[in-house]
Motif scaffolding. Structure first.
Motif, PDB file in Angstrom:
ATOM      1  N   PHE A 183       0.846  -1.319  -0.056  1.00 24.26           N
ATOM      2  CA  PHE A 183       0.150  -0.036  -0.037  1.00 24.26           C
ATOM      3  C   PHE A 183       0.866   1.274   0.020  1.00 24.26           C
ATOM      4  CE2 PHE A 183       0.618  -0.716   4.403  1.00 24.26           C
ATOM      5  CZ  PHE A 183       0.828   0.427   5.165  1.00 24.26           C
ATOM      6  N   LEU A 184       0.282   2.335  -0.324  1.00 26.01           N
ATOM      7  CA  LEU A 184       1.027   3.559  -0.677  1.00 26.01           C
ATOM      8  C   LEU A 184       0.538   4.584   0.488  1.00 26.01           C
ATOM      9  CD1 LEU A 184       2.718   5.452  -2.806  1.00 26.01           C
ATOM     10  CD2 LEU A 184       0.560   6.203  -3.250  1.00 26.01           C
ATOM     11  N   ILE A 185       1.416   5.256   1.431  1.00 28.18           N
ATOM     12  CA  ILE A 185       1.139   6.366   2.214  1.00 28.18           C
ATOM     13  C   ILE A 185       1.562   7.590   1.496  1.00 28.18           C
ATOM     14  CG2 ILE A 185       1.379   7.248   4.448  1.00 28.18           C
ATOM     15  CD1 ILE A 185       2.123   4.471   5.583  1.00 28.18           C
ATOM     16  N   TYR A 186       0.420   8.170   1.330  1.00 24.83           N
ATOM     17  CA  TYR A 186       0.688   9.448   0.517  1.00 24.83           C
ATOM     18  C   TYR A 186       0.480  10.490   1.623  1.00 24.83           C
ATOM     19  CZ  TYR A 186       1.262  13.445  -2.772  1.00 24.83           C
ATOM     20  OH  TYR A 186       1.713  14.572  -3.355  1.00 24.83           O
ATOM     21  N   GLY A 187       1.566  11.614   1.715  1.00 26.66           N
ATOM     22  CA  GLY A 187       1.518  12.483   2.657  1.00 26.66           C
ATOM     23  C   GLY A 187       2.444  12.156   3.779  1.00 26.66           C
ATOM     24  N   PRO A 202       4.796  -0.475   3.545  1.00 23.31           N
ATOM     25  CA  PRO A 202       4.294   0.537   2.617  1.00 23.31           C
ATOM     26  C   PRO A 202       5.148   1.120   1.629  1.00 23.31           C
ATOM     27  CG  PRO A 202       4.598   1.324   4.875  1.00 23.31           C
ATOM     28  CD  PRO A 202       4.889  -0.220   4.849  1.00 23.31           C
ATOM     29  N   ILE A 203       4.835   1.772   0.717  1.00 22.72           N
ATOM     30  CA  ILE A 203       5.699   2.581  -0.266  1.00 22.72           C
ATOM     31  C   ILE A 203       5.408   4.147   0.116  1.00 22.72           C
ATOM     32  CG2 ILE A 203       6.245   3.589  -2.482  1.00 22.72           C
ATOM     33  CD1 ILE A 203       5.567   1.004  -3.658  1.00 22.72           C
ATOM     34  N   LEU A 204       6.280   4.920   0.617  1.00 25.26           N
ATOM     35  CA  LEU A 204       6.228   6.081   0.966  1.00 25.26           C
ATOM     36  C   LEU A 204       6.020   7.185   0.119  1.00 25.26           C
ATOM     37  CD1 LEU A 204       8.354   6.427   4.418  1.00 25.26           C
ATOM     38  CD2 LEU A 204       5.918   5.347   4.036  1.00 25.26           C
ATOM     39  N   ALA A 205       5.270   8.234   0.197  1.00 26.97           N
ATOM     40  CA  ALA A 205       5.008   9.076  -1.039  1.00 26.97           C
ATOM     41  C   ALA A 205       4.730  10.492  -0.489  1.00 26.97           C
ATOM     42  CB  ALA A 205       4.178   8.667  -2.095  1.00 26.97           C
ATOM     43  N   GLY A 206       4.964  11.797  -1.284  1.00 25.84           N
ATOM     44  CA  GLY A 206       4.930  12.950  -0.974  1.00 25.84           C
ATOM     45  C   GLY A 206       5.454  13.896  -1.802  1.00 25.84           C
ATOM     46  N   ASP A 227      -0.137   7.624 -11.477  1.00 27.89           N
ATOM     47  CA  ASP A 227      -0.463   6.600 -12.087  1.00 27.89           C
ATOM     48  C   ASP A 227       0.721   5.484 -11.918  1.00 27.89           C
ATOM     49  OD1 ASP A 227      -2.815   7.682 -12.536  1.00 27.89           O
ATOM     50  OD2 ASP A 227      -2.576   7.937 -14.622  1.00 27.89           O
ATOM     51  N   THR A 228       1.875   5.944 -12.072  1.00 27.32           N
ATOM     52  CA  THR A 228       3.010   4.839 -12.038  1.00 27.32           C
ATOM     53  C   THR A 228       3.128   4.206 -10.743  1.00 27.32           C
ATOM     54  OG1 THR A 228       4.174   6.010 -13.956  1.00 27.32           O
ATOM     55  CG2 THR A 228       5.422   4.398 -12.648  1.00 27.32           C
ATOM     56  N   ALA A 229       3.042   5.317  -9.716  1.00 26.99           N
ATOM     57  CA  ALA A 229       3.015   4.903  -8.398  1.00 26.99           C
ATOM     58  C   ALA A 229       2.151   3.834  -7.895  1.00 26.99           C
ATOM     59  CB  ALA A 229       3.226   6.046  -7.400  1.00 26.99           C
ATOM     60  N   LEU A 230       0.723   4.207  -8.323  1.00 29.04           N
ATOM     61  CA  LEU A 230      -0.288   3.333  -7.979  1.00 29.04           C
ATOM     62  C   LEU A 230      -0.427   2.091  -8.734  1.00 29.04           C
ATOM     63  CD1 LEU A 230      -3.414   5.706  -7.683  1.00 29.04           C
ATOM     64  CD2 LEU A 230      -1.838   5.349  -6.069  1.00 29.04           C
ATOM     65  N   GLN A 231       0.285   1.845  -9.614  1.00 29.04           N
ATOM     66  CA  GLN A 231       0.429   0.537 -10.142  1.00 29.04           C
ATOM     67  C   GLN A 231       1.321  -0.290  -9.489  1.00 29.04           C
ATOM     68  OE1 GLN A 231      -1.123  -0.706 -12.871  1.00 29.04           O
ATOM     69  NE2 GLN A 231      -2.377   1.127 -12.831  1.00 29.04           N
ATOM     70  N   GLU A 232       1.817  -0.092  -8.336  1.00 30.69           N
ATOM     71  CA  GLU A 232       2.873  -0.716  -7.465  1.00 30.69           C
ATOM     72  C   GLU A 232       2.177  -1.140  -6.290  1.00 30.69           C
ATOM     73  OE1 GLU A 232       7.324   0.455  -7.426  1.00 30.69           O
ATOM     74  OE2 GLU A 232       6.056   2.450  -7.660  1.00 30.69           O
ATOM     75  N   VAL A 233       0.766  -0.716  -6.223  1.00 32.00           N
ATOM     76  CA  VAL A 233       0.042  -1.081  -4.718  1.00 32.00           C
ATOM     77  C   VAL A 233      -1.293  -1.425  -4.979  1.00 32.00           C
ATOM     78  CG1 VAL A 233       1.671   0.626  -3.565  1.00 32.00           C
ATOM     79  CG2 VAL A 233      -0.604   1.322  -4.397  1.00 32.00           C
ATOM     80  N   ASP A 234      -1.687  -2.127  -3.806  1.00 33.54           N
ATOM     81  CA  ASP A 234      -3.372  -2.505  -3.990  1.00 33.54           C
ATOM     82  C   ASP A 234      -4.134  -1.388  -3.442  1.00 33.54           C
ATOM     83  OD1 ASP A 234      -2.832  -4.941  -5.343  1.00 33.54           O
ATOM     84  OD2 ASP A 234      -1.889  -5.633  -3.267  1.00 33.54           O
ATOM     85  N   VAL A 235      -3.499  -0.535  -2.330  1.00 29.74           N
ATOM     86  CA  VAL A 235      -4.449   0.262  -1.581  1.00 29.74           C
ATOM     87  C   VAL A 235      -3.630   1.540  -1.511  1.00 29.74           C
ATOM     88  CG1 VAL A 235      -5.659   0.678   0.639  1.00 29.74           C
ATOM     89  CG2 VAL A 235      -5.326  -1.632  -0.470  1.00 29.74           C
TER      90      VAL A 235
END
Length: 346
Positions: free
Chosen positions: A5-9, A29-33, A62-70
């Motif tokens: 899953f991706l934690i954005y922010g 998780p993959i971290l993002a911001g 979109d590229t980041a979201l392709q790596e996760v389910d949630v």
């Protein structure tokens, strides 16, 4: 890719706390911001992958979201940031969660129910303290009184607010209040109603606020009349009432810029969170005079947010979801919050 899953922010106050709790639980998780330095530093600290992009960088998103389910979206104010992330989740067929408490965000996301069903994904805003414990309390009361037509909820957070929470509150200072009346969200003046709330440990004067349950509790329970109260210091109550007349001025750009600059960075320390707690109360009644009441105690609000958000994220990763717009208690039941250590209900 599976079960990620991706934690954005992730570098915000609450995002960082969620990241720490996730790492402690062995989650990956993959971290993002947007802040490259802060996100990279946090990722290295917890030995996690990270991505850097803003929400208007559609290709990178979109590229980041392709790596996760949630997606666990933690970058507020959600009235601005939720829509582009939800749209990206719909495009990429990924589940969406966030930690908002804003009525407008819940309602806007609810209108995307059919699109989410078509995409086979679940949209669940409000997986933190806004609104998991109160949503579960509402469902608990409805289960005890299926004929309920009126619902009142209240919470008392004994702890300091983060920069992000205060910034969102300040943005909405001139927006007045809101209740649900006969099934429709209805605007009312700020500090529209007060009442004494018996939390068990203490009795306090509560004041109505436009909390997320005005939106979510209706989807979770079907109860058409909903009010939400919180406890504020007397000086804040005066300011809320004053905002009825000066709200337009406080909402102007110069005043907003000034007020936002006064907000201190960060949020409560680990010690403050450990010593803090939350108290909740709820009451449901029907047209025949029947009434049920309940109280709940739990961890400090930001701790609660991190725990409930990760609990729900894990459920989704495990395949426990229903496509479409969902609320926490509607999807997982009134006892969802009882899975959190330190929560008790009477």
């Amino acid at each position: 890719m599976k079960n990620r899953f991706l934690i954005y922010g992730a570098n915000g106050y609450t995002g960082e706390l969620i990241t720490r709790f996730a790492a402690e639980r062995g989650m990956n998780p993959i971290l993002a911001g947007r802040n490259a330095i802060a996100v990279e530093e946090l990722a290295k600290k917890h030995h996690l992958d990270y991505r850097v992009f803003s929400l208007d960088e559609k290709d990178r998103l979109d590229t980041a979201l392709q790596e996760v389910d949630v997606v666990l979206h933690c970058a507020g104010p959600f009235s601005i940031t939720s829509r582009p992330m939800v749209e990206a989740c719909l495009r990429n067929k990924k589940h969406y969660t966030d930690i908002t408490g804003e009525i407008a965000v819940f309602e806007a996301t609810a209108r995307l129910d059919e699109k989410a069903k078509e995409a086979g994904i679940m949209l669940m805003p409000g997986v933190g303290f806004d609104v998991v414990p109160s949503d579960c309390l509402a469902k608990h009361l409805k289960d005890r009184l299926p004929s309920a037509t009126h619902l009142s909820l209240a919470f008392y957070g004994l702890g300091r607010l983060s920069h992000g929470t205060q910034a969102t509150m300040m943005m909405n200072v001139g927006s007045g209040g809101a209740i649900r009346k006969d099934g429709k969200i209805t605007s009312v003046p700020a500090a529209w109603k007060t009442r004494e709330i018996d939390f068990g440990e203490v009795t306090k004067t509560g004041v109505t606020i436009p909390w997320g349950d005005v939106a979510t509790a209706y989807y979770s329970t079907g109860i058409p009349n909903i009010e939400v109260f919180t406890i504020v210091p007397p000086s804040n109550l005066k300011m809320m009432k004053l905002s009825r007349y000066l709200g337009w001025l406080l909402a102007t750009r110069p005043f907003q810029e000034y007020l936002q600059k006064q907000i201190p960075a960060g949020g409560p320390s680990d010690e403050e969170r450990a010593n803090g707690k939350t108290l909740l109360w709820g009451e449901a009644s029907d047209l025949n005079g029947n009434r049920v009441e309940a109280r709940m105690q739990g961890p400090e609000g930001y701790t609660m947010t991190a725990l409930t958000a990760l609990n729900i994220t894990q459920k989704i990763l495990d395949g426990n979801f229903t496509p479409g717009f969902q609320t926490p208690a509607k999807q997982y039941g009134a006892d969802l919050v009882m899975e959190i250590e330190g929560v008790a209900r009477q």
